[in-house]
Design a protein around this motif. Structure first.
Motif, PDB file in Angstrom:
ATOM      1  N   HIS A  95      34.653  28.154  49.639  1.00 20.38           N
ATOM      2  CA  HIS A  95      34.504  29.139  48.576  1.00 20.38           C
ATOM      3  C   HIS A  95      35.383  30.356  48.839  1.00 20.38           C
ATOM      4  N   LYS A 148      38.844  29.386  48.060  1.00 21.91           N
ATOM      5  CA  LYS A 148      39.115  28.981  46.678  1.00 21.91           C
ATOM      6  C   LYS A 148      39.536  30.160  45.808  1.00 21.91           C
ATOM      7  N   THR A 149      38.820  31.272  45.973  1.00 19.46           N
ATOM      8  CA  THR A 149      39.103  32.416  45.112  1.00 19.46           C
ATOM      9  C   THR A 149      40.527  32.928  45.333  1.00 19.46           C
ATOM     10  N   ALA A 154      42.882  30.471  43.855  1.00 17.12           N
ATOM     11  CA  ALA A 154      42.888  30.559  42.387  1.00 17.12           C
ATOM     12  C   ALA A 154      43.704  31.754  41.928  1.00 17.12           C
ATOM     13  N   GLU A 155      43.523  32.871  42.650  1.00 14.70           N
ATOM     14  CA  GLU A 155      44.294  34.074  42.294  1.00 14.70           C
ATOM     15  C   GLU A 155      45.786  33.809  42.439  1.00 14.70           C
ATOM     16  N   GLN A 187      44.578  38.632  53.004  1.00  6.98           N
ATOM     17  CA  GLN A 187      43.155  38.266  53.003  1.00  6.98           C
ATOM     18  C   GLN A 187      42.950  36.890  53.630  1.00  6.98           C
ATOM     19  N   ASP A 225      26.567  41.538  48.943  1.00  4.86           N
ATOM     20  CA  ASP A 225      26.921  41.279  47.555  1.00  4.86           C
ATOM     21  C   ASP A 225      27.091  39.770  47.368  1.00  4.86           C
ATOM     22  N   ALA A 226      26.138  39.164  46.666  1.00  6.09           N
ATOM     23  CA  ALA A 226      26.195  37.712  46.472  1.00  6.09           C
ATOM     24  C   ALA A 226      27.453  37.302  45.727  1.00  6.09           C
ATOM     25  N   ALA A 227      28.010  38.239  44.960  1.00  4.62           N
ATOM     26  CA  ALA A 227      29.209  37.911  44.187  1.00  4.62           C
ATOM     27  C   ALA A 227      30.435  37.817  45.065  1.00  4.62           C
ATOM     28  N   ARG A 228      30.325  38.338  46.316  1.00  5.74           N
ATOM     29  CA  ARG A 228      31.446  38.311  47.256  1.00  5.74           C
ATOM     30  C   ARG A 228      32.691  38.967  46.659  1.00  5.74           C
ATOM     31  N   SER A 229      32.475  40.033  45.901  1.00  8.76           N
ATOM     32  CA  SER A 229      33.608  40.709  45.288  1.00  8.76           C
ATOM     33  C   SER A 229      34.384  41.486  46.339  1.00  8.76           C
ATOM     34  N   GLY A 230      35.633  41.714  46.029  1.00  7.30           N
ATOM     35  CA  GLY A 230      36.444  42.525  46.922  1.00  7.30           C
ATOM     36  C   GLY A 230      37.099  41.648  47.957  1.00  7.30           C
ATOM     37  N   GLY A 231      38.349  41.918  48.216  1.00 10.07           N
ATOM     38  CA  GLY A 231      39.088  41.010  49.064  1.00 10.07           C
ATOM     39  C   GLY A 231      39.135  41.363  50.528  1.00 10.07           C
ATOM     40  N   ASP A 267      35.257  39.119  38.639  1.00  9.73           N
ATOM     41  CA  ASP A 267      35.232  40.278  39.541  1.00  9.73           C
ATOM     42  C   ASP A 267      36.504  40.433  40.372  1.00  9.73           C
ATOM     43  N   ARG A 269      42.692  40.805  41.066  1.00  9.92           N
ATOM     44  CA  ARG A 269      44.000  40.144  40.999  1.00  9.92           C
ATOM     45  C   ARG A 269      43.989  38.988  40.008  1.00  9.92           C
ATOM     46  N   LEU A 270      42.901  38.212  40.034  1.00 11.94           N
ATOM     47  CA  LEU A 270      42.818  37.086  39.106  1.00 11.94           C
ATOM     48  C   LEU A 270      42.700  37.591  37.666  1.00 11.94           C
ATOM     49  N   MET A 280      29.670  34.202  40.095  1.00 13.36           N
ATOM     50  CA  MET A 280      29.261  35.144  41.143  1.00 13.36           C
ATOM     51  C   MET A 280      29.830  36.524  40.821  1.00 13.36           C
ATOM     52  N   LEU A 281      29.015  37.265  40.112  1.00 11.10           N
ATOM     53  CA  LEU A 281      29.458  38.577  39.647  1.00 11.10           C
ATOM     54  C   LEU A 281      28.591  39.675  40.252  1.00 11.10           C
ATOM     55  N   PRO A 282      29.187  40.824  40.502  1.00 14.64           N
ATOM     56  CA  PRO A 282      28.349  41.941  40.948  1.00 14.64           C
ATOM     57  C   PRO A 282      27.467  42.447  39.795  1.00 14.64           C
ATOM     58  N   PRO A 321      40.251  26.507  42.320  1.00 15.15           N
ATOM     59  CA  PRO A 321      41.451  26.984  41.628  1.00 15.15           C
ATOM     60  C   PRO A 321      41.751  26.089  40.415  1.00 15.15           C
TER      61      PRO A 321
END
Lengths: 501, 223
Positions: free
Chosen positions: A275, A278-279, A282-283, A314, A440-446, B8, B11-12, B53-55, B102
């Motif tokens: 996971h 993947k992000t 994807a970016e 990252q 943060d379950a969203a795992r935001s931020g790199g 979130d 970059r994407l 998975m969003l804040p 991806p």
């Protein structure tokens, strides 16, 4: 393959069977002996009766015998025999010696010596049958009571012979013993049959008892056989396993628990890694495809390149952290113990965070005395401090203070990093050092991927530092590393041992 | 077509916004669930691209609340979660499509267009209006095989009117579907766009394709 059931069967049936056979043999010997003794006793009784009937009267010894009282000595069928010898000469013999109308000249076997007690021996009867012979030596009873005391028919004949004028007599009584032997054979057959039945029943009962007794073992084996990688959440043994199996069941269940958590951890780790990668992938892919399709906008392209660099950094962080943890897991991390100045290391670690700390208006207070030092590996300690302080900077409330402090006691030296995180619950303290854990379950931020604190824990284990985290009522998070106070050691190098999972 | 992307990752989001705009979509963006839900409830989107998975508010909760509020907007879930259970849960909660990261940008665009067509109850990617042919995949308009050069905004306007299947669209509706919500658009932009479009697709001697209903708006007669 050995079988407990087969062995128990063999041992139990063999052991108990041997006991039963031994008991049977003993019983047979006892009963046979008793029958033979009774047989002899009856024979002796007849001999004694003949003794009583033998009397001396006026110097002449005669047998006062009547056939009707003891018909067995005259009947033609199943006849018994007796002889009475007086001073070496045959005095009287039973009519049974007359066989098929002619009188047999055969005599019963008679040993020359004399004895006061009855003696028995096997013999061949005049009619050819095997028989039993009883011999009693005696002094005939003298009817004249004045000369000799009456009632001593069995007085020692040797002694009697020594006494002048007395006759010594011998009575021999014989009878066939085939009926006795037939009885004994029947007894033996019955015993063998009984023992056979007993052994058969024993085999059946032992098999049944083992089947019932070993049922929990079979059940356990069946349950264990059904286990595979997909059923590690199962537990064996049911509610209350037998006492003998309880330790095995407990061990298996503990092993299953460990395997399950290990599998889950592995699965979660793989999933987390996938996971986390993947992000950024994807970016990167999206940036690449969009940028390649519309390359005419230089500003957008420049931003895309910046983003691509950020993504690469990252991913590099993820890989570096994962490799560090993998080396720790494999026990390949080498540590070099030297005296490390703590205050300087804290300042240096903070320097690396100052830019971000400034953005968030965070202050830093280093309360570690300048001369304080720890006997530890500087690189690993640097990694620990760097991760703790960067986490503190990343997640602290803006405008708050991050501090480092060193306390000493008789037992330990403790280095603490305190900060005021924005959103942390006491229950988070239990999992915050897990790999890929993020509040943060969203795992935001790199910037962070949830591996920094996992590395802190791994390296703390490596350096024998006790890692603890506590959150006070004001929301102040204190992460402390304690080293047991010890005599300073010279510089040493060793390969770290992996802590058991 | 107007798309809301709730994602979130900055970059994407940046690349998606850029690419989708280039593909003729009007794109709104949100980096957390709360803002995303708020935008979805406020504006009329053709499709929503939703990360899970969003804040602040998880994607599935955003979806659940949208469906609870009877919002029928088409939702495409875009997530790194690739397990069957994750897809099943998303689709069962009312998502119309699920794309795993991806992903290919082209595939995302194709799926978004398919959802747009579904929104307008059209199954074929090539639509015909009189002698004009509108290829929604290649974003190309032609007459008798000869291409008509439209600007992205003209194309988006024409596609929206054609997909609307003769329904009258007001200026405000067209503005909403053709421009991001945070874009200030002057009142005559649509008129200018319609005027330009008419000039490019009209043929002498034929009835006008884009028609005006005074006081209501514009429509394309499918015949």
């Amino acid at each position: 393959m050995t079988s407990i059931r087969f062995r128990l069967n063999a041992y139990l049936v063999g052991g108990i069977g041997l006991l039963i056979v031994a008991a049977g043999i003993t019983l047979e010997i006892k009963i046979t002996g008793w029958l033979e003794r009774e047989f002899d006793r009856a024979l002796e009784a007849k001999a004694r009766a003949l003794v009583t009937l033998t009397k001396e009267e006026e110097g002449e010894v005669e047998l006062d015998f009547a056939d009707e009282f003891m018909p067995e000595f005259s009947s033609e069928e199943d006849s018994q025999y007796f002889e009475i010898w007086l001073d070496g000469a045959l005095l009287e013999r039973s009519d049974s010696f007359e066989i098929d109308g002619s009188r047999s000249e055969a005599t019963l076997p008679r040993e020359p010596d004399l004895a006061s007690v009855a003696r028995f021996s096997d013999t061949r009867l005049p009619d050819g049958r095997s028989g039993r012979l009883a011999r009693v030596d005696f002094v005939p009873q003298i009817v004249d009571e004045g000369s000799h005391p009456a009632g001593e028919p069995t007085r020692d004949p040797t002694e009697a012979r020594a006494t002048a004028g007395l006759h010594s007599a011998t009575v021999l009584v014989a009878r066939e013993r085939e009926t006795l032997e037939a009885d004994i054979r029947r007894l033996r057959s019955s015993l063998v049959l009984f023992l056979g039945l007993l052994l058969g029943t024993l085999v059946g009962l032992v098999a049944l008892a083992l089947k019932i007794g070993l049922r929990p073992l079979h059940s356990l084996a069946h349950q264990v056989q059904g286990l595979d990688a997909g059923s590690l959440d199962r537990r064996v043994g049911g509610g209350a396993p037998p006492r003998e199996l309880a330790p095995v069941v407990e061990q298996i269940n503990q092993l299953l628990s460990r395997l399950e958590s290990s599998f889950n951890r592995e699965r979660r780790l793989t999933s987390d890694i996938a996971h986390e990668l993947k992000t950024p992938i994807a970016e990167l892919r999206s940036l690449g495809e969009v940028g390649a399709r519309w390359p005419e906008d230089p500003e957008m392209t420049r931003k895309f390149f910046e983003d691509a660099r950020g993504i690469a950094l990252q991913m590099e962080r993820i890989v570096v952290h994962l490799l560090a943890l993998a080396r720790f897991d494999e026990g390949q991390e080498v540590i070099e113990l030297v005296q490390v100045p703590i205050a300087a290391e804290c300042d240096e670690a903070w320097q690396r965070c100052t830019a971000q700390a400034k953005e968030r208006s965070l202050g830093f207070r280093n309360l570690v005395p300048d001369d304080a030092s720890l006997d530890t590996d500087p690189d690993k300690l640097r990694m620990i401090l760097s991760n703790l302080l960067s986490n503190a900077v990343e997640y602290s409330r803006p405008g708050t203070l991050v501090s480092c402090e060193l306390t000493r006691s008789d037992r330990a030296t403790t280095l603490s990093v305190s900060s005021s995180p924005t959103d942390l619950d006491p229950q988070d303290l239990k999992v915050m050092f897990d790999r890929f854990w993020r509040k943060d379950a969203a795992r935001s931020g790199g910037r962070n991927v949830g591996l920094g604190l996992a590395i802190v824990r791994a390296f703390a284990d490596l350096l024998d530092l006790t890692l603890e985290a506590c959150l006070d009522a004001d929301g102040l998070l204190r992460i402390s590393l304690s080293q047991v106070t010890a005599v300073p050691r010279p510089s040493t190098k060793r390969v770290a041992q992996k802590q058991p999972a | 077509m107007k798309v809301l992307v709730i994602e979130d990752s900055t970059r994407l989001l940046r690349s998606l916004e850029r690419g989708l705009k280039k593909m003729g979509f009007a794109v709104d963006t949100a980096q957390d669930g709360e803002l995303g839900l708020s935008l979805a409830e406020t504006f009329d989107y053709d499709v929503i691209v939703l990360d899970l998975m969003l804040p602040k508010l998880p994607g599935l909760e955003v979806l659940r609340r949208l469906r609870a509020a009877k919002r029928g907007v088409h939702v495409l879930i875009l997530s790194a979660k690739d397990r069957v259970d994750d897809r099943k849960e998303g689709l069962q909660l009312g998502a119309d499509d699920y794309l795993v990261k991806p992903f290919s940008f082209d595939e995302l665009c194709a799926r978004l267009k398919a959802l747009v067509r579904r929104a307008f109850e059209s199954k074929t990617p090539v639509l015909e209006v009189g002698s004009i042919e509108l290829d929604t995949v290649r974003q190309r308009v032609s007459r008798a095989g000869e291409a008509i050069n439209l600007t992205p905004n003209e194309y988006a306007l024409f596609e929206y009117l054609v997909l609307s299947g003769g329904r009258v669209s007001s200026q405000s509706q067209l503005q909403e579907h053709l421009h991001p919500s945070d874009t200030e658009v002057s009142s005559n932009v649509i008129e200018v766009l319609v005027s330009g479009l008419r000039k490019k697709i009209h043929t002498e001697g034929e009835p006008p394709i884009v028609r005006t209903r005074r006081g209501f708006g514009y429509y394309v007669d499918p015949q």
